[in-house]
Write a protein that holds these residues in place. Structure first.
Motif, short mmCIF file in Angstrom:
data_model
loop_
_atom_site.label_atom_id
_atom_site.label_comp_id
_atom_site.label_asym_id
_atom_site.label_seq_id
_atom_site.Cartn_x
_atom_site.Cartn_y
_atom_site.Cartn_z
N GLU A 416 46.16 -12.69 45.63
CA GLU A 416 46.41 -13.14 47.00
C GLU A 416 47.79 -12.69 47.47
O GLU A 416 47.96 -12.32 48.64
CB GLU A 416 46.27 -14.66 47.07
CG GLU A 416 46.55 -15.26 48.44
CD GLU A 416 45.63 -14.75 49.55
OE1 GLU A 416 45.88 -15.12 50.71
OE2 GLU A 416 44.68 -13.99 49.26
N VAL A 443 43.57 -22.19 49.31
CA VAL A 443 42.21 -21.65 49.28
C VAL A 443 41.76 -21.22 50.66
O VAL A 443 41.15 -20.16 50.85
CB VAL A 443 41.25 -22.68 48.67
CG1 VAL A 443 39.80 -22.24 48.83
CG2 VAL A 443 41.58 -22.89 47.19
N GLN A 509 39.10 -21.15 44.48
CA GLN A 509 38.99 -20.05 45.42
C GLN A 509 37.98 -19.05 44.88
O GLN A 509 37.88 -18.83 43.68
CB GLN A 509 40.36 -19.37 45.61
CG GLN A 509 40.49 -18.47 46.84
CD GLN A 509 39.88 -17.10 46.67
OE1 GLN A 509 39.80 -16.59 45.55
NE2 GLN A 509 39.41 -16.50 47.76
#
Length: 710
Positions: A416, A443, A509
């Motif tokens: 991410e 998330v 996630q």
């Protein structure tokens, strides 16, 4: 001008080491077919006993002849730098970090092929019959800089290295310090069979869509992250070269296995079954690269730099386990022209479990939301190492990241951060048995991250940290043990009465893919991969089992789940299930059947219905009971009602799979576009380990529909 005087005999009297003209030499470069056309047009250089150089160009059949050179052996080199227009090779020779000394000969050899599928040398080359001398050579024999080339492979007819050394020792030909090339005897026709410069690299799909190929391939590399790099010397080498002699290590697999056209099938020397990646045959320069080590060519490799010295293990392998302030994080990175591969190790030692338990939430620095503090500190430890590599070698490749257990959580935070960071990398993530890494805000902010999250049967690790665990380990460990032991109902709602210390709850996630075994009373059993979509299966460690605790379905208590850790291990569980899924999908596609058979559908549907019925019974009980805290009872009822609805979703998803048929793209993703895709799959299927019928991949017969779970 050299003196025309007799000299002492050399080479058993067959020739004299004398500066007298009159000798001739002819030679031909051929491939394994005996054809010299692949090497036509190459520039060569011959040096004779008087240090005279004869330059020329190989003819249409890859041959050349020099007459009237000074008597004695000559030394052949073919080392002209690549001057072609192909952008790929130009980029390698001109890159700022570790530019490669690629020669025209190397490019020619990369465009030839092995006759044998396993890359073993051929027994008889047709050109050998026309030769006075026949040698099996490699590109590194003829060039001056070879650190970026693969190690020698076994050969029956090697060049005469002893003759070359004698010439250097006697000052006859090149100086000893400049020894390079191949020594050829005069007045003879020499044929040199050049080994193709090909390599294996694991097939991978660059599509964000899930594929069974990536599921299997990345499970192997997630497991490989537990191994050492295997470099010798391993730290601060004071030698001119390094090697990777240790089997089942990162360096050996990429630097001496795939690079030498070897199919390696063991991640751990102790594993009982070999699991081979699906390999594709590529030009050597398009393999997953292990960077060269050559202190004479690269200043950053010089030993005098001490701790700042660079070498392959330092560039490709991160390990801070021995550092005083280290986080015990380990991982590796490598790349080719289309993909950068990153793999991060999971929980291995006691300190890792303590970090897993350090569940206090802290804000992320890139992106939004908060993350598990223990996981985030480990991410920060490896992030600089990853960013340094990407800054040097990222040229718009897809970044594919994988990790198992703790490594999956770190990989999630890393993926991410790379996606959201300044460079906006194109990231694809596969994790195996990963715990939750961030809170609900994290998330939500990472919703666009392409993440396929694998969970195996009754693996307990994905159920931690629990959504409420925003607290230090010293606070929650005793409390959570008490809640597990004294909870009047199962793990589904065991934590309803506990209060977080603030912030959003922990969440998973990524898209869940759950390995669900389906067992029958007979000998048959199978395993399907699906997304159940209900907390009874997903959030409660994704167990298929329907157990009773009171009158509720429940996974085993967490403490009991520790005895199910076999479901968490890569080599024992995740890799076999990933392999089974790939084989099942291949067979399903070939036969035209659906992903889930009617037999399996009937079995799982029954279990889901039974689970839902128990939840409804518990809902009625809670609604009618007189409790001192009716507010708490209502909360529990609401949770149960939501779960009852989600079980309907699960049944619908299962029903859809009974109609789903697979296309090759579903199995292999973008890798199916490779021109030799079918041959690559056939090579993998030819392995005996991939043709054995394994029960976990078995598809039940229609007459098993009446069988129930034991």
């Amino acid at each position: 001008m050299p003196l025309q005087t007799p000299c002492d005999p050399l080479l058993n009297g067959k020739s004299e080491a004398c500066p007298l003209r009159g000798d001739w030499i002819s030679f031909q470069l051929v491939d394994e077919n005996g054809d010299g056309k692949p090497y036509a047009g190459l520039s060569y250089a011959l040096q004779d006993s008087a240090h005279q150089t004869y330059s020329g160009v190989l003819g249409p059949d890859g041959s050349a002849k020099v007459v009237n050179h000074y008597q004695g052996p000559v030394v052949l080199t073919i080392d002209e730098p690549y001057q072609g227009a192909e952008a790929f090779y130009k980029a390698l020779t001109q890159r700022e970090s570790y530019p490669l000394p690629i020669s025209e000969l190397q490019v020619k050899a990369e465009n030839t092929r092995f006759i044998r599928k396993d890359g073993a040398r051929v027994e008889k080359n047709p050109a050998k019959e026309k030769a006075d001398q026949f040698f099996q050579i490699e590109v590194r024999d003829l060039v001056s800089k070879s650190a970026h080339l693969p190690p020698y492979s076994p050969r029956k007819y090697p060049p005469n290295f002893s003759l070359l050394k004698i010439m250097g020792d006697l000052g006859f030909g090149p100086d000893e310090s400049l020894l390079q090339g191949i020594a050829l005897l005069p007045n003879k026709h020499s044929v040199l069979e050049v080994r193709p410069l090909r390599a294996f690299r694991p097939m991978l799909s660059k599509d964000n869509k899930f594929s069974a190929l990536n599921l299997y391939q990345l499970s192997l590399f997630a497991a490989l992250s537990y191994r050492n790099f295997g470099q010798s010397p391993d730290k601060n080498p004071i030698t001119d070269t390094v090697s990777f002699p240790l089997d089942a290590t990162v360096g050996n697999m990429f630097g001496e296995g795939m690079a030498c056209y070897k199919e390696l099938g063991k991640i751990d020397p102790q594993q009982p079954t070999a699991y081979y990646p699906l390999y594709e045959d590529v030009p050597y320069s398009k393999r997953f690269e292990i960077l060269p080590f050559d202190p004479a060519l690269y200043d950053q490799n010089k030993p005098e730099l001490g701790t700042k010295q660079e070498h392959p293990a330092k560039l490709h392998f991160f390990d801070d386990t021995e550092e005083e302030s280290g986080t015990n994080t380990q991982g590796f990175i490598t790349h080719h022209d289309e993909i950068i591969l990153i793999s991060i190790r999971g929980t291995l030692e006691g300190v890792d479990f303590l970090r897993d338990a350090d569940a206090e939430q802290i804000p992320v620095k890139v992106g939004v939301g908060k993350a598990h503090q223990g996981f985030y500190l480990a991410y920060e430890a490896i992030n600089t190492f990853i960013q340094t590599y990407l800054n040097r070698f990222h040229i718009d490749q897809k970044v594919i990241i994988c990790g198992h257990s703790l490594g999956g959580a770190i990989a999630t935070l890393l993926a991410e951060a790379l996606r959201q960071g300044t460079n906006k990398y194109d990231v694809l993530l596969y994790t195996y048995g990963s715990p939750r890494a961030g809170d609900a805000d994290f998330v939500q902010g990472a919703a666009a991250l392409a993440h396929h999250r694998m969970v195996n049967d009754n693996d307990p690790i994905p159920s931690v940290p629990a959504p409420w665990m925003n607290t230090r380990k010293s606070v929650w460990m005793s409390g959570v043990a008490l809640s597990f032991i004294t909870a009047p109902i199962g793990a589904l709602i065991f934590a309803l009465g506990l209060t977080r210390t603030g912030g959003s709850p922990y969440e998973h996630q990524g898209a869940l893919h759950h390995f669900m075994p389906v067992q029958f009373k007979g000998r048959e059993h199978s395993s399907i991969l699906w997304n159940p979509g209900c907390e009874s299966i997903e959030e409660a460690a994704c167990t298929r089992a329907v157990k009773k605790f009171g009158d509720l379905p429940d996974r085993a208590l967490f403490i009991q789940q520790l005895f199910q850790m076999k479901h968490h291990f890569m080599i024992d569980s995740y890799i076999p299930n990933a392999w089974a899924t790939l084989r099942r999908w291949q067979q399903t596609q070939e036969s035209g059947r659906t992903v889930v058979t009617k037999t399996e559908y009937d079995q799982i549907y029954y279990e889901l219905q039974e689970m839902q019925d128990r939840l409804k019974s518990k809902e009625i009980e809670l609604s009618q009971s007189y409790q001192s805290d009716r507010r708490e009872a209502q909360q529990q009822v609401n949770v149960l009602r939501a779960e009852i609805g989600r079980l309907d979703t699960s049944r619908q998803r299962l029903h859809t799979l009974t109609f789903l048929k697979l296309a090759p793209e579903d199995i292999y993703g973008s890798s199916i576009q490779a021109p030799e895709h079918d041959q690559n799959v056939e090579r993998w299927m030819a392995k005996k380990e991939n043709t054995v019928e394994v029960q976990i991949a078995m598809i039940p017969q229609a007459n098993s529909a009446k069988l129930r779970t034991a």
